[in-house]
Design a protein around this motif. Structure first.
Motif, PDB file in Angstrom:
ATOM      1  N   THR A 224      50.538  32.390  32.941  1.00 61.06           N
ATOM      2  CA  THR A 224      49.379  33.697  33.472  1.00 61.06           C
ATOM      3  C   THR A 224      49.945  35.032  33.817  1.00 61.06           C
ATOM      4  N   TYR A 225      51.371  35.086  34.247  1.00 62.91           N
ATOM      5  CA  TYR A 225      51.752  36.379  34.608  1.00 62.91           C
ATOM      6  C   TYR A 225      52.036  37.364  33.461  1.00 62.91           C
ATOM      7  N   SER A 226      52.061  36.803  32.307  1.00 66.99           N
ATOM      8  CA  SER A 226      52.436  37.710  31.015  1.00 66.99           C
ATOM      9  C   SER A 226      51.245  37.339  30.110  1.00 66.99           C
ATOM     10  N   ASN A 227      49.923  37.014  30.386  1.00 66.87           N
ATOM     11  CA  ASN A 227      48.869  36.628  29.549  1.00 66.87           C
ATOM     12  C   ASN A 227      47.810  37.396  30.178  1.00 66.87           C
ATOM     13  N   PRO A 228      47.380  38.371  29.490  1.00 66.70           N
ATOM     14  CA  PRO A 228      46.435  39.488  29.935  1.00 66.70           C
ATOM     15  C   PRO A 228      44.904  38.547  29.991  1.00 66.70           C
ATOM     16  N   ALA A 229      44.463  37.590  29.541  1.00 71.01           N
ATOM     17  CA  ALA A 229      43.303  36.906  29.531  1.00 71.01           C
ATOM     18  C   ALA A 229      43.195  35.900  30.614  1.00 71.01           C
ATOM     19  N   LYS A 230      44.295  35.156  30.766  1.00 67.40           N
ATOM     20  CA  LYS A 230      44.633  34.411  31.877  1.00 67.40           C
ATOM     21  C   LYS A 230      44.653  35.074  33.102  1.00 67.40           C
ATOM     22  N   THR A 231      45.132  36.288  33.065  1.00 65.11           N
ATOM     23  CA  THR A 231      45.277  37.035  34.332  1.00 65.11           C
ATOM     24  C   THR A 231      43.912  37.399  34.712  1.00 65.11           C
ATOM     25  N   LEU A 232      43.099  38.087  34.039  1.00 67.72           N
ATOM     26  CA  LEU A 232      41.658  38.452  33.988  1.00 67.72           C
ATOM     27  C   LEU A 232      40.977  37.283  34.484  1.00 67.72           C
ATOM     28  N   ALA A 233      41.036  36.268  34.121  1.00 68.61           N
ATOM     29  CA  ALA A 233      40.294  34.921  34.542  1.00 68.61           C
ATOM     30  C   ALA A 233      40.624  34.673  35.769  1.00 68.61           C
ATOM     31  N   ALA A 234      41.877  34.965  36.588  1.00 69.35           N
ATOM     32  CA  ALA A 234      42.117  34.523  37.626  1.00 69.35           C
ATOM     33  C   ALA A 234      41.755  35.520  38.695  1.00 69.35           C
ATOM     34  N   GLU A 235      41.599  36.761  38.317  1.00 66.60           N
ATOM     35  CA  GLU A 235      41.159  37.888  39.060  1.00 66.60           C
ATOM     36  C   GLU A 235      39.695  37.573  39.075  1.00 66.60           C
ATOM     37  N   LEU A 236      39.054  37.087  38.479  1.00 72.09           N
ATOM     38  CA  LEU A 236      37.656  36.859  38.501  1.00 72.09           C
ATOM     39  C   LEU A 236      37.108  35.568  39.154  1.00 72.09           C
ATOM     40  N   ALA A 237      38.067  34.911  39.455  1.00 70.93           N
ATOM     41  CA  ALA A 237      38.100  33.560  40.267  1.00 70.93           C
ATOM     42  C   ALA A 237      36.888  33.351  41.306  1.00 70.93           C
ATOM     43  N   ASP A 238      36.709  34.378  42.156  1.00 65.71           N
ATOM     44  CA  ASP A 238      35.618  34.405  43.193  1.00 65.71           C
ATOM     45  C   ASP A 238      34.919  35.770  43.070  1.00 65.71           C
ATOM     46  N   ALA A 239      34.975  36.320  42.063  1.00 65.93           N
ATOM     47  CA  ALA A 239      34.230  37.735  42.135  1.00 65.93           C
ATOM     48  C   ALA A 239      32.962  37.723  41.149  1.00 65.93           C
ATOM     49  N   LEU A 240      32.030  38.911  41.455  1.00 68.62           N
ATOM     50  CA  LEU A 240      31.178  39.286  40.725  1.00 68.62           C
ATOM     51  C   LEU A 240      31.796  40.320  39.686  1.00 68.62           C
ATOM     52  N   PRO A 241      31.974  39.970  38.420  1.00 65.16           N
ATOM     53  CA  PRO A 241      32.270  41.023  37.502  1.00 65.16           C
ATOM     54  C   PRO A 241      31.454  42.217  37.388  1.00 65.16           C
ATOM     55  N   PHE A 257      31.075  40.181  26.736  1.00 63.63           N
ATOM     56  CA  PHE A 257      32.127  39.654  27.819  1.00 63.63           C
ATOM     57  C   PHE A 257      31.015  39.166  28.665  1.00 63.63           C
ATOM     58  N   ALA A 258      29.999  40.038  29.310  1.00 63.50           N
ATOM     59  CA  ALA A 258      28.870  39.512  30.441  1.00 63.50           C
ATOM     60  C   ALA A 258      28.133  38.367  29.793  1.00 63.50           C
ATOM     61  N   ASP A 259      27.656  38.272  28.555  1.00 65.02           N
ATOM     62  CA  ASP A 259      26.865  37.020  27.975  1.00 65.02           C
ATOM     63  C   ASP A 259      27.851  35.862  27.836  1.00 65.02           C
ATOM     64  N   ALA A 260      29.290  36.118  27.575  1.00 62.65           N
ATOM     65  CA  ALA A 260      30.220  34.906  27.357  1.00 62.65           C
ATOM     66  C   ALA A 260      30.254  34.336  28.708  1.00 62.65           C
ATOM     67  N   LEU A 261      30.636  35.325  29.598  1.00 65.06           N
ATOM     68  CA  LEU A 261      30.698  34.719  30.874  1.00 65.06           C
ATOM     69  C   LEU A 261      29.498  33.961  31.464  1.00 65.06           C
ATOM     70  N   ALA A 262      28.501  34.553  31.204  1.00 67.47           N
ATOM     71  CA  ALA A 262      27.126  33.542  31.671  1.00 67.47           C
ATOM     72  C   ALA A 262      27.278  32.300  30.871  1.00 67.47           C
ATOM     73  N   GLU A 263      27.329  32.375  29.598  1.00 72.77           N
ATOM     74  CA  GLU A 263      26.905  31.062  28.798  1.00 72.77           C
ATOM     75  C   GLU A 263      28.230  30.125  28.968  1.00 72.77           C
ATOM     76  N   LEU A 264      29.271  30.632  28.972  1.00 74.10           N
ATOM     77  CA  LEU A 264      30.480  29.681  28.981  1.00 74.10           C
ATOM     78  C   LEU A 264      30.937  29.527  30.401  1.00 74.10           C
ATOM     79  N   ALA A 265      31.109  30.259  31.105  1.00 76.56           N
ATOM     80  CA  ALA A 265      31.604  29.777  32.557  1.00 76.56           C
ATOM     81  C   ALA A 265      30.624  29.791  33.579  1.00 76.56           C
ATOM     82  N   GLY A 266      29.113  30.204  33.267  1.00 75.74           N
ATOM     83  CA  GLY A 266      28.156  29.816  34.289  1.00 75.74           C
ATOM     84  C   GLY A 266      28.121  31.130  35.233  1.00 75.74           C
ATOM     85  N   ARG A 267      29.003  32.117  35.078  1.00 79.02           N
ATOM     86  CA  ARG A 267      29.130  33.189  35.985  1.00 79.02           C
ATOM     87  C   ARG A 267      28.096  34.430  35.704  1.00 79.02           C
TER      88      ARG A 267
END
Length: 375
Positions: A224-241, A257-267
């Motif tokens: 995660t510390y060197s993976n920009p996608a995992k880092t972003l996912a962790a930062e959005l854990a309890d957030a409204l993007p 990105f907004a559509d993928a968050l809704a469809e894939l992650a339910g966010r």
């Protein structure tokens, strides 16, 4: 809640990925190469266009077709207006969706059909209607489907979709990277041929190379510390993007990105382009979703109590038009309301390359957020 430990457990991610989302994201570069080859084999290079079409109409179901139309419209600019034909119907099923040509469509217009299904009866009827009106028709769909057979009768050009044999238990989501690039790449080859978009073979090869590079940087084996996608996912854990975009290519990436968050992650997520986003979302950052809105949050029991949902700005930037940028004002507004901010800016390259990088990283981030939260 996000299981951050899962992000650094490749075996656990693979077990949770029943829809093959990580594989689809990793194969994006290969899909571009295969799709471009299919377009050439279908005869796109032999076309002799008589100038640009008056308008480009795009029809197809789901998020992949929507994002394809959005991206093509951004790249094409005002030269030939790009319009997505939104379907009607009582359900999002192949047999229930209906498409209709606008009354003004005729012989100087181009209809593009993009679908990962190909069994939609209304798309077959749409191709036939376009033929009767004199429209040029091009379709990208799986080979051997009813739409593929109908294209011969409509005297249109059919390009078989670049598919991959997935073994997942659930069907591939419409926001999957593989589906998106398999539909988009052949249309880019076509639109380059008619002079609407610059997508020469070497440019598409650079896109595929960039997608491969991001797949290496953002793969499940990268911490995660060197993976920009995992880092972003962790930062959005309890957030409204709160997704803010700047630059011609960043807009479609942010909306995808907004559509993928809704469809894939339910966010849920909100998205807007700078500089208008600063006025549109200033009240949101100052309201109850602001990080500073709950002074008792510091004393919350992190184990027993559910985390409060606070806004987090995600700034996606491409090269701003004319060198002007609203990024400093965006940072000031966010930090002025104690709102954390995540930033993604692609490496140097052509418009298609930078767009591909932003889409690839955010696609991976949405997948990791979905898998680690059990969506």
């Amino acid at each position: 809640m996000l299981d951050e430990s899962l992000l650094d457990t490749p075996e656990g991610l693979a077990e949770a990925d029943r829809r093959g989302l990580l594989r689809g994201a990793a194969e994006a570069g290969a899909r571009v190469r295969t799709a471009a080859r299919h377009a050439v084999e279908a005869g796109v290079g032999d076309l002799k266009p008589d100038g640009r079409p008056r308008a480009v109409l795009i029809a197809g179901p789901g998020a992949a077709a929507t994002h394809t139309a959005d991206l093509i419209g951004s790249l094409a600019g005002p030269g030939s207006p790009v319009t997505r034909l939104a379907p009607t119907g009582v359900a999002p099923a192949a047999g229930a969706l209906r498409w209709e040509l606008p009354g003004w469509a005729g012989s100087v217009d181009l209809l593009l059909i993009a679908t990962s299904d190909g069994t939609e009866p209304s798309l077959t009827l749409l191709a036939e209607q376009a033929y009767r009106r004199g429209c040029s028709v091009v379709a990208v769909a799986p080979a051997g489907t009813p739409l593929a057979e109908a294209m011969a009768g409509a005297h249109g050009l059919f390009v078989p979709m670049a598919t991959a044999p997935y073994d997942q238990e659930e069907p591939v989501a419409a926001s999957s990277s593989g589906v998106f690039w398999a539909l988009l790449a052949p249309l880019l080859v076509l639109l380059d041929r008619i002079g609407l978009i610059g997508a020469a073979p070497d440019a598409l090869e650079k896109v595929a190379d960039r997608l491969d590079h991001i797949a290496e940087r953002c793969g499940p084996a990268i911490a995660t510390y060197s993976n920009p996608a995992k880092t972003l996912a962790a930062e959005l854990a309890d957030a409204l993007p709160v997704v803010w975009t700047e630059g011609n290519s960043a807009g479609p990436a942010g909306r995808r990105f907004a559509d993928a968050l809704a469809e894939l992650a339910g966010r849920p997520a909100v998205v807007a382009e700078l500089p208008e986003a600063l006025a549109a979302h200033s009240a949101l950052l100052a309201g109850p979703l602001a990080a500073s809105a709950d002074p008792d949050d510091f004393f919350r029991d992190r184990v027993e109590e559910a985390p409060a949902l606070h806004a987090r700005v995600v700034l996606l930037r491409d090269r701003p038009i004319g060198g002007l940028t609203a990024a400093p004002a965006a940072r000031d507004l966010a930090l002025g309301h104690d709102t954390p901010i995540s930033e993604l800016e692609p490496e140097e390259g052509g418009d298609l390359e930078t767009l591909a990088e932003l889409i690839a990283i955010t696609d991976f981030a949405a997948v990791y957020l979905a898998l680690a939260s059990g969506a």
